[in-house]
Design a protein around this motif. Structure first.
Motif, mmCIF file in Angstrom:
data_model
loop_
_atom_site.group_PDB
_atom_site.id
_atom_site.type_symbol
_atom_site.label_atom_id
_atom_site.label_comp_id
_atom_site.label_asym_id
_atom_site.label_seq_id
_atom_site.Cartn_x
_atom_site.Cartn_y
_atom_site.Cartn_z
ATOM 1 N N HIS A 11 0.828 -1.192 0.000
ATOM 2 C CA HIS A 11 0.000 0.000 0.000
ATOM 3 C C HIS A 11 0.873 1.256 0.000
ATOM 4 N N THR A 39 8.372 5.362 -9.233
ATOM 5 C CA THR A 39 7.242 4.460 -9.046
ATOM 6 C C THR A 39 6.717 3.958 -10.379
ATOM 7 N N ASN A 41 3.778 2.405 -9.992
ATOM 8 C CA ASN A 41 2.391 2.324 -9.561
ATOM 9 C C ASN A 41 1.694 3.650 -9.850
ATOM 10 N N LEU A 42 1.471 3.926 -11.116
ATOM 11 C CA LEU A 42 0.923 5.214 -11.525
ATOM 12 C C LEU A 42 -0.536 5.397 -11.126
ATOM 13 N N ASP A 43 -1.242 4.306 -10.893
ATOM 14 C CA ASP A 43 -2.638 4.418 -10.464
ATOM 15 C C ASP A 43 -2.734 5.131 -9.113
ATOM 16 N N GLU A 44 -1.876 4.759 -8.169
ATOM 17 C CA GLU A 44 -1.909 5.384 -6.854
ATOM 18 C C GLU A 44 -1.160 6.710 -6.823
ATOM 19 N N ASP A 46 -1.595 9.292 -8.629
ATOM 20 C CA ASP A 46 -2.559 10.391 -8.694
ATOM 21 C C ASP A 46 -3.127 10.718 -7.315
ATOM 22 N N GLN A 47 -3.376 9.701 -6.518
ATOM 23 C CA GLN A 47 -3.942 9.899 -5.190
ATOM 24 C C GLN A 47 -2.964 10.621 -4.267
ATOM 25 N N LYS A 49 -0.114 12.339 -5.386
ATOM 26 C CA LYS A 49 0.772 13.172 -6.211
ATOM 27 C C LYS A 49 1.205 14.465 -5.524
ATOM 28 N N ASP A 61 8.545 8.051 -13.597
ATOM 29 C CA ASP A 61 7.769 6.858 -13.916
ATOM 30 C C ASP A 61 8.750 5.701 -14.059
ATOM 31 N N SER A 63 8.345 2.679 -14.868
ATOM 32 C CA SER A 63 7.678 1.603 -15.592
ATOM 33 C C SER A 63 8.681 0.574 -16.095
#
Length: 118
Positions: A11, A39, A41-44, A46-47, A49, A61, A63
């Motif tokens: 998490h 990271t 984990n680009l989905d999180e 945004d939360q 950022k 990124d 990736s």
């Protein structure tokens, strides 16, 4: 996302708590000069950022589909090293201006220069 898990799931809040501790002036940590957030984990991202961006020097990124982040890290490190070398050089670059009196030829200045050069 650090490997510490909440209910068996990695998490991002764990990473954010550590980052917050490192950057908190009231904590015992000394904040590093250069902090790179990496990271995949680009989905999180945004939360988190705004907090992430506030505490790190650069966010990359990480990736697995691209190696661009490696060059970005190297560029950031080179920039930091270059800056540190300039600060060291600035401390080493010292000069002294001597002015002799109006009724002398300042012969003592040559002796002073010889001693300083040593």
């Amino acid at each position: 996302v650090l490997p510490k898990k909440i209910d068996s799931t990695p998490h991002a809040s764990i990473s954010m708590a550590l980052l917050s501790d490192i950057c908190n002036a009231r904590k015992r940590y000394i904040r590093p000069t250069l902090m790179i957030g990496l990271t995949a984990n680009l989905d999180e991202l945004d939360q988190y950022k705004s907090e992430f961006s506030r505490n790190v020097t650069v966010v990359l990124d990480g990736s697995i589909y691209s190696n661009d982040w490696k060059n970005d890290i190297l560029d950031s490190i080179r920039s930091l090293i270059g800056n540190q070398l300039k600060l060291i050089q600035r401390e080493d670059d010292k000069f002294l201006i001597t002015i002799h009196g109006i009724r002398t030829h300042g012969r003592w200045q040559q002796d002073l220069k010889s001693n300083l050069d040593k």
